[in-house]
Design a protein around this motif. Structure first.
Motif, PDB file in Angstrom:
ATOM      1  N   PHE A   1      18.706  75.948  -4.058  1.00 37.06           N
ATOM      2  CA  PHE A   1      17.985  76.904  -3.220  1.00 37.06           C
ATOM      3  C   PHE A   1      16.535  76.976  -3.673  1.00 37.06           C
ATOM      4  N   SER A   2      15.682  77.456  -2.794  1.00 36.82           N
ATOM      5  CA  SER A   2      14.300  77.780  -3.166  1.00 36.82           C
ATOM      6  C   SER A   2      13.970  79.140  -2.581  1.00 36.82           C
ATOM      7  N   GLU A   3      13.056  79.837  -3.247  1.00 33.55           N
ATOM      8  CA  GLU A   3      12.729  81.197  -2.829  1.00 33.55           C
ATOM      9  C   GLU A   3      11.367  81.593  -3.370  1.00 33.55           C
ATOM     10  N   ASN A   4      10.615  82.363  -2.583  1.00 35.10           N
ATOM     11  CA  ASN A   4       9.347  82.929  -3.015  1.00 35.10           C
ATOM     12  C   ASN A   4       9.489  84.435  -3.159  1.00 35.10           C
ATOM     13  N   TYR A   5       8.982  84.958  -4.262  1.00 34.60           N
ATOM     14  CA  TYR A   5       8.960  86.400  -4.487  1.00 34.60           C
ATOM     15  C   TYR A   5       7.500  86.853  -4.561  1.00 34.60           C
ATOM     16  N   PRO A   6       7.062  87.784  -3.737  1.00 39.54           N
ATOM     17  CA  PRO A   6       5.696  88.288  -3.867  1.00 39.54           C
ATOM     18  C   PRO A   6       5.534  89.079  -5.148  1.00 39.54           C
TER      19      PRO A   6
ATOM     20  N   HIS B   1      14.777  78.572 -11.581  1.00 39.60           N
ATOM     21  CA  HIS B   1      13.675  77.859 -12.245  1.00 39.60           C
ATOM     22  C   HIS B   1      12.365  78.324 -11.625  1.00 39.60           C
ATOM     23  N   THR B   2      11.476  78.907 -12.432  1.00 38.13           N
ATOM     24  CA  THR B   2      10.205  79.404 -11.914  1.00 38.13           C
ATOM     25  C   THR B   2       9.153  78.309 -11.952  1.00 38.13           C
ATOM     26  N   LEU B   3       8.568  78.016 -10.789  1.00 37.02           N
ATOM     27  CA  LEU B   3       7.460  77.067 -10.698  1.00 37.02           C
ATOM     28  C   LEU B   3       6.136  77.772 -10.956  1.00 37.02           C
ATOM     29  N   SER B   4       6.053  79.033 -10.578  1.00 36.08           N
ATOM     30  CA  SER B   4       4.881  79.858 -10.847  1.00 36.08           C
ATOM     31  C   SER B   4       5.334  81.306 -10.961  1.00 36.08           C
ATOM     32  N   GLY B   5       4.525  82.116 -11.614  1.00 36.86           N
ATOM     33  CA  GLY B   5       4.871  83.519 -11.778  1.00 36.86           C
ATOM     34  C   GLY B   5       5.899  83.751 -12.873  1.00 36.86           C
ATOM     35  N   VAL B   6       6.242  85.000 -13.062  1.00 36.32           N
ATOM     36  CA  VAL B   6       7.183  85.423 -14.102  1.00 36.32           C
ATOM     37  C   VAL B   6       8.293  86.244 -13.469  1.00 36.32           C
ATOM     38  N   ILE B   7       9.521  85.955 -13.835  1.00 40.28           N
ATOM     39  CA  ILE B   7      10.676  86.748 -13.408  1.00 40.28           C
ATOM     40  C   ILE B   7      11.228  87.506 -14.611  1.00 40.28           C
ATOM     41  N   ARG B   8      11.463  88.781 -14.407  1.00 38.03           N
ATOM     42  CA  ARG B   8      12.082  89.635 -15.432  1.00 38.03           C
ATOM     43  C   ARG B   8      13.479  90.002 -14.952  1.00 38.03           C
ATOM     44  N   ILE B   9      14.483  89.593 -15.708  1.00 41.09           N
ATOM     45  CA  ILE B   9      15.881  89.891 -15.395  1.00 41.09           C
ATOM     46  C   ILE B   9      16.391  90.918 -16.392  1.00 41.09           C
ATOM     47  N   GLN B  10      17.005  91.979 -15.890  1.00 40.62           N
ATOM     48  CA  GLN B  10      17.583  93.000 -16.755  1.00 40.62           C
ATOM     49  C   GLN B  10      19.079  93.085 -16.528  1.00 40.62           C
TER      50      GLN B  10
ATOM     51  N   LYS C   1       7.115  81.449  -7.268  1.00 42.10           N
ATOM     52  CA  LYS C   1       7.742  80.374  -6.508  1.00 42.10           C
ATOM     53  C   LYS C   1       8.873  79.843  -7.371  1.00 42.10           C
ATOM     54  N   ALA C   2      10.066  79.808  -6.815  1.00 46.66           N
ATOM     55  CA  ALA C   2      11.229  79.441  -7.608  1.00 46.66           C
ATOM     56  C   ALA C   2      12.143  78.509  -6.840  1.00 46.66           C
ATOM     57  N   ARG C   3      12.855  77.705  -7.591  1.00 45.63           N
ATOM     58  CA  ARG C   3      13.986  76.973  -7.034  1.00 45.63           C
ATOM     59  C   ARG C   3      15.094  77.015  -8.072  1.00 45.63           C
ATOM     60  N   GLY C   4      16.274  76.677  -7.651  1.00 44.34           N
ATOM     61  CA  GLY C   4      17.383  76.743  -8.587  1.00 44.34           C
ATOM     62  C   GLY C   4      18.668  76.292  -7.958  1.00 44.34           C
ATOM     63  N   VAL C   5      19.776  76.652  -8.587  1.00 48.76           N
ATOM     64  CA  VAL C   5      21.092  76.277  -8.086  1.00 48.76           C
ATOM     65  C   VAL C   5      22.057  77.444  -8.263  1.00 48.76           C
ATOM     66  N   PHE C   6      23.001  77.527  -7.345  1.00 49.27           N
ATOM     67  CA  PHE C   6      24.174  78.384  -7.481  1.00 49.27           C
ATOM     68  C   PHE C   6      25.356  77.483  -7.828  1.00 49.27           C
ATOM     69  N   ILE C   7      26.153  77.912  -8.804  1.00 53.33           N
ATOM     70  CA  ILE C   7      27.211  77.063  -9.346  1.00 53.33           C
ATOM     71  C   ILE C   7      28.523  77.835  -9.379  1.00 53.33           C
ATOM     72  N   SER C   8      29.573  77.246  -8.880  1.00 56.48           N
ATOM     73  CA  SER C   8      30.896  77.847  -9.012  1.00 56.48           C
ATOM     74  C   SER C   8      31.277  77.921 -10.489  1.00 56.48           C
ATOM     75  N   PRO C   9      31.817  79.055 -10.953  1.00 62.64           N
ATOM     76  CA  PRO C   9      32.226  79.150 -12.364  1.00 62.64           C
ATOM     77  C   PRO C   9      33.267  78.109 -12.748  1.00 62.64           C
ATOM     78  N   CYS C  10      33.971  77.562 -11.749  1.00 63.16           N
ATOM     79  CA  CYS C  10      35.013  76.565 -12.021  1.00 63.16           C
ATOM     80  C   CYS C  10      34.493  75.132 -11.904  1.00 63.16           C
ATOM     81  N   ALA C  11      33.185  74.969 -11.681  1.00 63.89           N
ATOM     82  CA  ALA C  11      32.640  73.626 -11.463  1.00 63.89           C
ATOM     83  C   ALA C  11      32.808  72.738 -12.687  1.00 63.89           C
ATOM     84  N   ARG C  12      32.672  73.299 -13.858  1.00 62.21           N
ATOM     85  CA  ARG C  12      32.864  72.581 -15.115  1.00 62.21           C
ATOM     86  C   ARG C  12      33.485  73.526 -16.135  1.00 62.21           C
ATOM     87  N   GLU C  13      34.184  72.961 -17.094  1.00 61.20           N
ATOM     88  CA  GLU C  13      34.718  73.771 -18.178  1.00 61.20           C
ATOM     89  C   GLU C  13      33.587  74.184 -19.119  1.00 61.20           C
TER      90      GLU C  13
END
Length: 258
Positions: A17-22, A39-48, A79-91
């Motif tokens: 996926f890709s996504e832009n956050y103002p 994955h952030t291409l620009s800017g900073v993301i704060r996760i709590q 500007k971000a891109r990344g992936v969503f992954i099923s928890p069962c995709a890999r051990e």
């Protein structure tokens, strides 16, 4: 979600996926039924999360386990891109938040996966591409851009006060006196609950606030003084030691806000 959300083909254990956050975008507490790697291409993301705070500067990534409640704040226009992954995709996929390095190969694989818009055929190039993403994810190194949260109410209140007053010299002895306990007791409990020495935790809190402030184009002198450093040079030495970049080099990644 932020603005301009796009994604690749959804019906597979991993999709891009890709996504832009103002600047200043907030997402209140929520969770996903898949692992999310941003994955952030620009800017900073704060996760709590309940366990602490993770800061993702440009070029890095953050790993958020499936069904993990979290809140998000963006700084500097993300500007971000990344992936969503099923928890069962890999051990043995990691089941805790962490900030991670994103190598060039994984960046290109995610970019290519964004273009997949059709069903994944067995033994096809698209299937191999997505499986290679999972291969690379299993090898990602962890980076120390997190601030763990203690569990006891007394230390939680202390950490909140530290974060609200980062210009103060929070040394162990004076802080212990403030809490009416010995410095050895404070050091032992703080290490046990956060995994960090108290001085290391305070330094991390200052670093993470600096990363947000610089993304908002605050002058380096102001940031240094607000974080309790005697001079910009002392602040710059800490910042480069912890991030591998000078404050000015880091700040150049962000467009000037109007």
């Amino acid at each position: 979600m932020g603005k301009n959300f796009q994604h690749g083909f959804l019906d597979y254990p991993v999709y891009a996926f890709s996504e832009n956050y103002p600047h200043g975008h907030v997402e209140d507490w929520h969770h996903h039924d898949r692992i999310q790697m941003i994955h952030t291409l620009s800017g900073v993301i704060r996760i709590q999360t309940d366990e602490g705070i993770w800061i993702t500067p440009p070029g890095r990534g953050v790993w958020i386990p499936a069904n993990k409640p979290h809140a998000l704040l963006s700084s500097g226009g993300v500007k971000a891109r990344g992936v969503f992954i099923s928890p069962c995709a890999r051990e043995n996929l990691v089941n805790e938040c962490r900030v991670i390095a994103i190598p060039a190969l994984l960046r290109e694989l995610m970019s290519s996966a964004m273009e997949i818009q059709t069903a994944i055929q067995p033994n096809s190039r698209n299937q191999r591409l997505l499986e290679m993403i999972l291969d690379e994810i299993e090898l990602l190194p962890t980076l120390a851009f997190n601030l763990p949260e203690p569990q006891s109410q007394k230390l939680k209140l202390l950490c909140q006060e530290v974060k609200a007053n980062l210009s103060i010299n929070w040394n162990l002895e004076d802080t212990a006196d403030y809490l009416h306990m010995s410095s050895k007791t404070l050091a032992r409990h703080f290490q046990k609950e956060t995994g960090l020495h108290f001085s290391h935790w305070v330094r991390q809190a200052k670093l993470m606030q600096a990363m947000i402030d610089l993304a908002m184009n605050k002058p380096i002198l102001n940031v240094a003084l607000e974080l309790g450093y005697d001079s910009p040079s002392a602040f710059s030495a800490m910042f480069k030691r912890e991030t591998g970049m000078t404050p000015s080099g880091y700040a150049c990644q962000f467009p000037t806000t109007q």
